[in-house]
Design a protein around this motif. Sequence first.
Motif, PDB file in Angstrom:
ATOM      1  N   TRP A   1       0.869  -1.178   0.000  1.00 37.82           N
ATOM      2  CA  TRP A   1       0.000   0.000   0.000  1.00 37.82           C
ATOM      3  C   TRP A   1       0.903   1.223   0.000  1.00 37.82           C
ATOM      4  O   TRP A   1       1.868   1.294   0.765  1.00 37.82           O
ATOM      5  N   GLN A   2       0.591   2.185  -0.832  1.00 38.63           N
ATOM      6  CA  GLN A   2       1.456   3.357  -0.935  1.00 38.63           C
ATOM      7  C   GLN A   2       1.350   4.265   0.278  1.00 38.63           C
ATOM      8  O   GLN A   2       0.292   4.413   0.881  1.00 38.63           O
ATOM      9  N   LYS A   3       2.482   4.844   0.628  1.00 37.73           N
ATOM     10  CA  LYS A   3       2.466   5.927   1.603  1.00 37.73           C
ATOM     11  C   LYS A   3       2.032   7.192   0.865  1.00 37.73           C
ATOM     12  O   LYS A   3       1.810   7.178  -0.346  1.00 37.73           O
ATOM     13  N   TRP A   4       1.915   8.312   1.566  1.00 34.37           N
ATOM     14  CA  TRP A   4       1.362   9.525   0.969  1.00 34.37           C
ATOM     15  C   TRP A   4       2.114   9.920  -0.305  1.00 34.37           C
ATOM     16  O   TRP A   4       3.331  10.051  -0.290  1.00 34.37           O
ATOM     17  N   ASN A   5       1.362  10.070  -1.406  1.00 29.84           N
ATOM     18  CA  ASN A   5       1.922  10.528  -2.678  1.00 29.84           C
ATOM     19  C   ASN A   5       3.087   9.643  -3.136  1.00 29.84           C
ATOM     20  O   ASN A   5       4.089  10.144  -3.635  1.00 29.84           O
ATOM     21  N   ASN A   6       2.949   8.352  -2.988  1.00 36.10           N
ATOM     22  CA  ASN A   6       4.101   7.473  -3.185  1.00 36.10           C
ATOM     23  C   ASN A   6       3.806   6.313  -4.125  1.00 36.10           C
ATOM     24  O   ASN A   6       4.410   5.253  -4.005  1.00 36.10           O
ATOM     25  N   CYS A   7       2.900   6.525  -5.095  1.00 33.73           N
ATOM     26  CA  CYS A   7       2.554   5.387  -5.960  1.00 33.73           C
ATOM     27  C   CYS A   7       3.738   4.957  -6.825  1.00 33.73           C
ATOM     28  O   CYS A   7       3.915   3.767  -7.086  1.00 33.73           O
ATOM     29  N   GLY A   8       4.562   5.907  -7.275  1.00 30.29           N
ATOM     30  CA  GLY A   8       5.707   5.561  -8.111  1.00 30.29           C
ATOM     31  C   GLY A   8       6.690   4.648  -7.383  1.00 30.29           C
ATOM     32  O   GLY A   8       6.996   3.549  -7.852  1.00 30.29           O
ATOM     33  N   PRO A   9       7.205   5.076  -6.212  1.00 27.17           N
ATOM     34  CA  PRO A   9       8.119   4.213  -5.472  1.00 27.17           C
ATOM     35  C   PRO A   9       7.501   2.877  -5.074  1.00 27.17           C
ATOM     36  O   PRO A   9       8.163   1.835  -5.138  1.00 27.17           O
ATOM     37  N   ALA A  10       6.227   2.884  -4.657  1.00 27.94           N
ATOM     38  CA  ALA A  10       5.582   1.639  -4.237  1.00 27.94           C
ATOM     39  C   ALA A  10       5.409   0.694  -5.420  1.00 27.94           C
ATOM     40  O   ALA A  10       5.664  -0.518  -5.315  1.00 27.94           O
ATOM     41  N   THR A  11       4.987   1.226  -6.569  1.00 31.65           N
ATOM     42  CA  THR A  11       4.762   0.380  -7.738  1.00 31.65           C
ATOM     43  C   THR A  11       6.076  -0.181  -8.268  1.00 31.65           C
ATOM     44  O   THR A  11       6.155  -1.347  -8.661  1.00 31.65           O
ATOM     45  N   LEU A  12       7.117   0.642  -8.261  1.00 29.41           N
ATOM     46  CA  LEU A  12       8.422   0.154  -8.707  1.00 29.41           C
ATOM     47  C   LEU A  12       8.922  -0.950  -7.777  1.00 29.41           C
ATOM     48  O   LEU A  12       9.434  -1.973  -8.240  1.00 29.41           O
ATOM     49  N   ALA A  13       8.758  -0.764  -6.474  1.00 35.27           N
ATOM     50  CA  ALA A  13       9.196  -1.797  -5.530  1.00 35.27           C
ATOM     51  C   ALA A  13       8.439  -3.101  -5.761  1.00 35.27           C
ATOM     52  O   ALA A  13       9.034  -4.186  -5.703  1.00 35.27           O
ATOM     53  N   MET A  14       7.144  -3.002  -6.052  1.00 36.86           N
ATOM     54  CA  MET A  14       6.369  -4.214  -6.333  1.00 36.86           C
ATOM     55  C   MET A  14       6.880  -4.899  -7.591  1.00 36.86           C
ATOM     56  O   MET A  14       7.021  -6.128  -7.642  1.00 36.86           O
ATOM     57  N   GLY A  15       7.135  -4.108  -8.632  1.00 34.64           N
ATOM     58  CA  GLY A  15       7.642  -4.686  -9.876  1.00 34.64           C
ATOM     59  C   GLY A  15       8.979  -5.370  -9.692  1.00 34.64           C
ATOM     60  O   GLY A  15       9.212  -6.464 -10.220  1.00 34.64           O
ATOM     61  N   LEU A  16       9.845  -4.763  -8.908  1.00 34.03           N
ATOM     62  CA  LEU A  16      11.157  -5.358  -8.648  1.00 34.03           C
ATOM     63  C   LEU A  16      11.050  -6.628  -7.805  1.00 34.03           C
ATOM     64  O   LEU A  16      11.842  -7.557  -7.969  1.00 34.03           O
ATOM     65  N   SER A  17      10.061  -6.664  -6.916  1.00 37.49           N
ATOM     66  CA  SER A  17       9.916  -7.837  -6.040  1.00 37.49           C
ATOM     67  C   SER A  17       9.643  -9.100  -6.844  1.00 37.49           C
ATOM     68  O   SER A  17      10.028 -10.201  -6.430  1.00 37.49           O
ATOM     69  N   TYR A  18       8.994  -8.963  -7.987  1.00 39.44           N
ATOM     70  CA  TYR A  18       8.717 -10.121  -8.830  1.00 39.44           C
ATOM     71  C   TYR A  18      10.008 -10.804  -9.255  1.00 39.44           C
ATOM     72  O   TYR A  18      10.056 -12.028  -9.419  1.00 39.44           O
ATOM     73  N   TRP A  19      11.067 -10.005  -9.431  1.00 39.22           N
ATOM     74  CA  TRP A  19      12.352 -10.538  -9.884  1.00 39.22           C
ATOM     75  C   TRP A  19      13.283 -10.857  -8.723  1.00 39.22           C
ATOM     76  O   TRP A  19      14.481 -11.096  -8.914  1.00 39.22           O
ATOM     77  N   GLY A  20      12.757 -10.860  -7.496  1.00 41.45           N
ATOM     78  CA  GLY A  20      13.556 -11.272  -6.344  1.00 41.45           C
ATOM     79  C   GLY A  20      14.274 -10.155  -5.612  1.00 41.45           C
ATOM     80  O   GLY A  20      15.030 -10.423  -4.674  1.00 41.45           O
ATOM     81  N   TRP A  21      14.041  -8.902  -6.022  1.00 40.73           N
ATOM     82  CA  TRP A  21      14.680  -7.769  -5.347  1.00 40.73           C
ATOM     83  C   TRP A  21      14.147  -7.652  -3.927  1.00 40.73           C
ATOM     84  O   TRP A  21      12.943  -7.768  -3.692  1.00 40.73           O
ATOM     85  N   LYS A  22      15.028  -7.420  -2.977  1.00 41.76           N
ATOM     86  CA  LYS A  22      14.642  -7.304  -1.576  1.00 41.76           C
ATOM     87  C   LYS A  22      14.678  -5.840  -1.162  1.00 41.76           C
ATOM     88  O   LYS A  22      15.732  -5.243  -0.991  1.00 41.76           O
ATOM     89  N   GLY A  23      13.525  -5.246  -1.046  1.00 38.97           N
ATOM     90  CA  GLY A  23      13.410  -3.853  -0.653  1.00 38.97           C
ATOM     91  C   GLY A  23      11.952  -3.466  -0.665  1.00 38.97           C
ATOM     92  O   GLY A  23      11.075  -4.282  -0.954  1.00 38.97           O
ATOM     93  N   ASP A  24      11.688  -2.197  -0.363  1.00 34.81           N
ATOM     94  CA  ASP A  24      10.312  -1.727  -0.395  1.00 34.81           C
ATOM     95  C   ASP A  24      10.296  -0.266  -0.832  1.00 34.81           C
ATOM     96  O   ASP A  24      11.316   0.280  -1.265  1.00 34.81           O
ATOM     97  N   GLN A  25       9.120   0.363  -0.715  1.00 34.82           N
ATOM     98  CA  GLN A  25       8.977   1.720  -1.222  1.00 34.82           C
ATOM     99  C   GLN A  25       9.820   2.744  -0.464  1.00 34.82           C
ATOM    100  O   GLN A  25      10.088   3.831  -0.993  1.00 34.82           O
ATOM    101  N   VAL A  26      10.233   2.424   0.742  1.00 32.61           N
ATOM    102  CA  VAL A  26      11.128   3.333   1.463  1.00 32.61           C
ATOM    103  C   VAL A  26      12.470   3.409   0.740  1.00 32.61           C
ATOM    104  O   VAL A  26      13.053   4.485   0.570  1.00 32.61           O
ATOM    105  N   ASP A  27      12.942   2.258   0.268  1.00 32.58           N
ATOM    106  CA  ASP A  27      14.215   2.206  -0.453  1.00 32.58           C
ATOM    107  C   ASP A  27      14.128   2.926  -1.794  1.00 32.58           C
ATOM    108  O   ASP A  27      15.038   3.682  -2.161  1.00 32.58           O
ATOM    109  N   THR A  28      13.050   2.679  -2.534  1.00 30.81           N
ATOM    110  CA  THR A  28      12.926   3.323  -3.846  1.00 30.81           C
ATOM    111  C   THR A  28      12.669   4.818  -3.700  1.00 30.81           C
ATOM    112  O   THR A  28      13.197   5.625  -4.462  1.00 30.81           O
TER     113      THR A  28
END
Length: 199
Positions: free
Chosen positions: A15-42
């Motif tokens: 779920w995105q934090k305030w005004n954070n759909c870009g970082p959250a969506t990118l983190a979700m996309g990366l997670s599919y490929w095994g990346w370990k992180g979340d929207q705070v990192d992006t």
Amino acid sequence: PLPPSVTLNGVAHEWQKWNNCGPATLAMGLSYWGWKGDQVDTASYLKPDPKDANVMPYEMEAFVEERSGLKALSRVGGDLDTLKRLIASGFPVIVEKGFWVSAEKGWMGHYTLLVGYDDNRQAFLSQDSYEGPDYLRDYDQLFADWRAFDYLFIVLYPPEREAEVLSLLGQLADEYAAAQLAADRARQETANSEGQALA
């Protein structure tokens, strides 16, 4: 021919934090490929100023290339068949679209991650940071909402699969050709649309 339905599993929904759909969506996309992180990192890379309300596709591409070991490619001029072709080949797709939130909040731009489709239901399956996990988006509605951003999409992939991605894109593999196609479509749509149809 493409299969009538496909679902890609393995995305960690956020779920995105305030005004954070870009970082959250990118983190979700990366997670599919095994990346370990979340929207705070992006977000620390994409939005070093928390008041920054916008994330551009080229910023997302730069993060992927510099911080994840994967590659990213963005194009305008997309269409539903291209999205389905990529998903059917194992590549989730980020799209940038607009949508009407409410009378109070109005219209806004939004990134979402498409992870499946179903021709029988005429809908894409998305992992959406605002609407929630496994959210269905009607084909026609997605296409209409996508127009505001010239049908822009972003694909993430391992470097060794680049040739496969480019082959799946067809004429959209060429960035100039994709931009020309998007411009031609925009001219045609503005000539045949009026009022709210352009939103």
